[in-house]
Design a protein around this motif. Sequence first.
Motif, PDB file in Angstrom:
ATOM      1  N   VAL A   1       0.754  -0.930  -0.082  1.00 14.55           N
ATOM      2  CA  VAL A   1       0.045   0.123   0.028  1.00 14.55           C
ATOM      3  C   VAL A   1       0.608   0.984   0.112  1.00 14.55           C
ATOM      4  O   VAL A   1       0.580   2.727  -0.645  1.00 14.55           O
ATOM      5  CB  VAL A   1      -0.758  -0.086   1.363  1.00 14.55           C
ATOM      6  CG1 VAL A   1      -2.030  -0.858   1.030  1.00 14.55           C
ATOM      7  CG2 VAL A   1      -0.020   0.049   2.271  1.00 14.55           C
ATOM      8  N   ALA A   2       1.877   0.616   0.413  1.00 17.34           N
ATOM      9  CA  ALA A   2       2.694   2.371   0.625  1.00 17.34           C
ATOM     10  C   ALA A   2       3.768   3.050  -0.967  1.00 17.34           C
ATOM     11  O   ALA A   2       4.247   3.995  -0.683  1.00 17.34           O
ATOM     12  CB  ALA A   2       4.115   2.005   1.764  1.00 17.34           C
ATOM     13  N   GLU A   3       3.216   1.652  -1.793  1.00 21.70           N
ATOM     14  CA  GLU A   3       3.754   1.500  -3.159  1.00 21.70           C
ATOM     15  C   GLU A   3       3.046   2.653  -3.980  1.00 21.70           C
ATOM     16  O   GLU A   3       1.621   1.994  -4.780  1.00 21.70           O
ATOM     17  CB  GLU A   3       4.466   0.484  -4.051  1.00 21.70           C
ATOM     18  CG  GLU A   3       5.743   0.023  -3.696  1.00 21.70           C
ATOM     19  CD  GLU A   3       6.660   1.216  -3.362  1.00 21.70           C
ATOM     20  OE1 GLU A   3       7.305   1.362  -4.415  1.00 21.70           O
ATOM     21  OE2 GLU A   3       7.235   1.710  -2.488  1.00 21.70           O
ATOM     22  N   PRO A   4       2.979   3.934  -4.093  1.00 25.01           N
ATOM     23  CA  PRO A   4       1.675   4.525  -4.973  1.00 25.01           C
ATOM     24  C   PRO A   4       0.664   3.691  -6.343  1.00 25.01           C
ATOM     25  O   PRO A   4       0.011   3.331  -6.466  1.00 25.01           O
ATOM     26  CB  PRO A   4       1.083   5.740  -4.952  1.00 25.01           C
ATOM     27  CG  PRO A   4       2.292   6.629  -3.908  1.00 25.01           C
ATOM     28  CD  PRO A   4       3.513   4.809  -4.063  1.00 25.01           C
ATOM     29  N   GLU A   5       2.069   3.805  -7.359  1.00 30.75           N
ATOM     30  CA  GLU A   5       1.754   3.505  -8.584  1.00 30.75           C
ATOM     31  C   GLU A   5       1.770   1.712  -8.504  1.00 30.75           C
ATOM     32  O   GLU A   5       0.526   0.964  -9.274  1.00 30.75           O
ATOM     33  CB  GLU A   5       2.862   3.467 -10.063  1.00 30.75           C
ATOM     34  CG  GLU A   5       2.490   2.675 -10.509  1.00 30.75           C
ATOM     35  CD  GLU A   5       3.542   2.820 -11.728  1.00 30.75           C
ATOM     36  OE1 GLU A   5       3.422   2.556 -12.580  1.00 30.75           O
ATOM     37  OE2 GLU A   5       4.751   3.574 -11.704  1.00 30.75           O
ATOM     38  N   THR A   6       1.855   0.983  -7.417  1.00 29.30           N
ATOM     39  CA  THR A   6       1.475  -0.516  -7.572  1.00 29.30           C
ATOM     40  C   THR A   6       0.155  -0.960  -6.994  1.00 29.30           C
ATOM     41  O   THR A   6      -0.532  -1.288  -7.252  1.00 29.30           O
ATOM     42  CB  THR A   6       2.133  -1.022  -6.453  1.00 29.30           C
ATOM     43  OG1 THR A   6       3.644  -0.928  -7.309  1.00 29.30           O
ATOM     44  CG2 THR A   6       2.767  -2.861  -7.172  1.00 29.30           C
ATOM     45  N   TYR A   7      -0.575   0.467  -6.051  1.00 28.87           N
ATOM     46  CA  TYR A   7      -1.410  -0.061  -4.994  1.00 28.87           C
ATOM     47  C   TYR A   7      -2.714   0.621  -5.492  1.00 28.87           C
ATOM     48  O   TYR A   7      -3.886  -0.371  -5.981  1.00 28.87           O
ATOM     49  CB  TYR A   7      -0.920   0.894  -4.114  1.00 28.87           C
ATOM     50  CG  TYR A   7      -2.059   1.122  -2.867  1.00 28.87           C
ATOM     51  CD1 TYR A   7      -2.802  -0.712  -2.417  1.00 28.87           C
ATOM     52  CD2 TYR A   7      -3.158   1.442  -2.121  1.00 28.87           C
ATOM     53  CE1 TYR A   7      -3.998  -0.442  -1.908  1.00 28.87           C
ATOM     54  CE2 TYR A   7      -3.887   1.220  -1.128  1.00 28.87           C
ATOM     55  CZ  TYR A   7      -4.536   0.527  -0.953  1.00 28.87           C
ATOM     56  OH  TYR A   7      -5.776  -0.224   0.468  1.00 28.87           O
ATOM     57  N   ASN A   8      -2.683   1.588  -6.792  1.00 30.54           N
ATOM     58  CA  ASN A   8      -3.665   1.932  -6.650  1.00 30.54           C
ATOM     59  C   ASN A   8      -4.490   1.023  -8.238  1.00 30.54           C
ATOM     60  O   ASN A   8      -5.052   0.778  -8.684  1.00 30.54           O
ATOM     61  CB  ASN A   8      -2.953   3.848  -8.249  1.00 30.54           C
ATOM     62  CG  ASN A   8      -3.069   4.378  -7.154  1.00 30.54           C
ATOM     63  OD1 ASN A   8      -3.913   4.658  -5.636  1.00 30.54           O
ATOM     64  ND2 ASN A   8      -2.219   5.618  -7.337  1.00 30.54           N
ATOM     65  N   ARG A   9      -2.915   0.140  -9.355  1.00 27.84           N
ATOM     66  CA  ARG A   9      -3.236  -0.512 -10.106  1.00 27.84           C
ATOM     67  C   ARG A   9      -3.916  -1.916  -9.647  1.00 27.84           C
ATOM     68  O   ARG A   9      -5.001  -2.835  -9.801  1.00 27.84           O
ATOM     69  CB  ARG A   9      -1.424  -1.783 -10.275  1.00 27.84           C
ATOM     70  CG  ARG A   9      -2.172  -2.194 -11.695  1.00 27.84           C
ATOM     71  CD  ARG A   9      -0.688  -2.625 -12.700  1.00 27.84           C
ATOM     72  NE  ARG A   9      -0.818  -3.750 -13.661  1.00 27.84           N
ATOM     73  CZ  ARG A   9      -1.682  -3.497 -15.171  1.00 27.84           C
ATOM     74  NH1 ARG A   9      -2.718  -1.860 -14.915  1.00 27.84           N
ATOM     75  NH2 ARG A   9      -1.502  -4.620 -15.920  1.00 27.84           N
ATOM     76  N   LEU A  10      -3.896  -2.246  -7.590  1.00 26.69           N
ATOM     77  CA  LEU A  10      -3.786  -3.007  -7.702  1.00 26.69           C
ATOM     78  C   LEU A  10      -5.598  -3.031  -7.249  1.00 26.69           C
ATOM     79  O   LEU A  10      -6.726  -3.608  -7.433  1.00 26.69           O
ATOM     80  CB  LEU A  10      -3.491  -3.156  -6.414  1.00 26.69           C
ATOM     81  CG  LEU A  10      -3.724  -4.882  -5.093  1.00 26.69           C
ATOM     82  CD1 LEU A  10      -2.935  -5.127  -4.925  1.00 26.69           C
ATOM     83  CD2 LEU A  10      -5.123  -4.464  -4.346  1.00 26.69           C
ATOM     84  N   LEU A  11      -6.029  -1.325  -6.202  1.00 27.31           N
ATOM     85  CA  LEU A  11      -7.327  -1.275  -6.204  1.00 27.31           C
ATOM     86  C   LEU A  11      -7.949  -0.427  -7.967  1.00 27.31           C
ATOM     87  O   LEU A  11      -9.481  -1.221  -7.628  1.00 27.31           O
ATOM     88  CB  LEU A  11      -7.030   0.604  -5.781  1.00 27.31           C
ATOM     89  CG  LEU A  11      -6.676   0.678  -4.011  1.00 27.31           C
ATOM     90  CD1 LEU A  11      -6.513   1.586  -4.346  1.00 27.31           C
ATOM     91  CD2 LEU A  11      -7.547   0.226  -3.309  1.00 27.31           C
ATOM     92  N   THR A  12      -7.374  -1.002  -9.160  1.00 23.52           N
ATOM     93  CA  THR A  12      -8.307  -0.693  -9.753  1.00 23.52           C
ATOM     94  C   THR A  12      -8.207  -2.316 -10.810  1.00 23.52           C
ATOM     95  O   THR A  12      -9.690  -2.503 -10.627  1.00 23.52           O
ATOM     96  CB  THR A  12      -7.293  -0.090 -11.156  1.00 23.52           C
ATOM     97  OG1 THR A  12      -7.280   1.348 -10.531  1.00 23.52           O
ATOM     98  CG2 THR A  12      -8.078  -0.048 -11.777  1.00 23.52           C
ATOM     99  N   HIS A  13      -7.721  -3.311 -10.418  1.00 20.14           N
ATOM    100  CA  HIS A  13      -8.168  -4.648 -11.219  1.00 20.14           C
ATOM    101  C   HIS A  13      -8.800  -5.872 -10.167  1.00 20.14           C
ATOM    102  O   HIS A  13      -8.773  -6.903 -10.522  1.00 20.14           O
ATOM    103  CB  HIS A  13      -6.457  -5.357 -11.835  1.00 20.14           C
ATOM    104  CG  HIS A  13      -6.144  -4.181 -13.142  1.00 20.14           C
ATOM    105  ND1 HIS A  13      -6.596  -4.114 -14.320  1.00 20.14           N
ATOM    106  CD2 HIS A  13      -5.806  -3.406 -13.140  1.00 20.14           C
ATOM    107  CE1 HIS A  13      -6.694  -3.521 -15.120  1.00 20.14           C
ATOM    108  NE2 HIS A  13      -6.056  -2.454 -14.674  1.00 20.14           N
TER     109      HIS A  13
END
Length: 305
Positions: free
Chosen positions: A215-227
């Motif tokens: 969750v502390a990695e914005p780009e990776t976490y946002n991708r996770l939340l999207t998919h």
Amino acid sequence: MSEITNFRGEAQAQTEVRNEADRLTDDLIARVGERVRRARDRKGIPRRVLSERSGVSPRYLAQLEAGEGNISIALLQKVAYALDHKIEWLVGEDDPWTSDALRIADLYRTANADIQATVRATLSPEPATEKRAHRVCLIGLRGAGKSTLGRRAGQALGIPFVELNREIEEQAGMPVDEVMAFYGQEGYRRLEAQALSRVIATHDTMILAVAGGIVAEPETYNRLLTHFHTIWVKATPAEHMARVREQGDERPMAGNPEAMDQLKSILTSREALYEKAEESLDTSGKTEEESLAELTALLHARDLV
């Protein structure tokens, strides 16, 4: 193991990774220097005046503008403030004077909720539910029960269960601890992002468990939340610690009397990030069977799988 893959999945030798990191650092320093110089020129501020306003010495400013000064974040913030700039304008890849993306972002931030919703719908026309398909991701700190509950729920529902760290280990050819020791946090995060992309590409229906720090990695976490449909699996700090120790891992407490305070601090700092999940499941004071029943009931009620 002497190779790590880059963002495109291409193999790179460890020395190449270091060289690439050095190049990116040099590029950043040069970009910051050029941005500071341009901002000062545009405002017609002599370097001496900028020095007085920011409290940063003229010599340091000269080195910075020449791309030779490895300035600290604190000093750079002072320079940005003195220039009436946002610090991100000096370090970001987008040019603050010509970037449409930055201009649109500023307009979006000041727009009302209805306009923001219209912009989001325009830029992302595919419904969020379709992007997430029937993928469920369990997030939260270690010891909450993500792996245990995810594995058992997958077995009960007849759908794949995947631990992202196992995917990382398979890609790297070594345990996660060795990945961290060999490549450091940055290398691990690159592999984590690549593993997440592979999982999204290969599974439309699944339950995924990820490491607490994703969750502390914005780009990776946002991708996770999207998919993924996300569920925050949580527990009290004491139960987090006790469960990790029950797994035979004494490292959290070994020689560290402040371990519990540190754990509480991590939970506090990440709480707002974990709360971005669609749902939460509190396993505090519950048996494994009780938590499993709640998880499967939640999955059925929301038709997530």
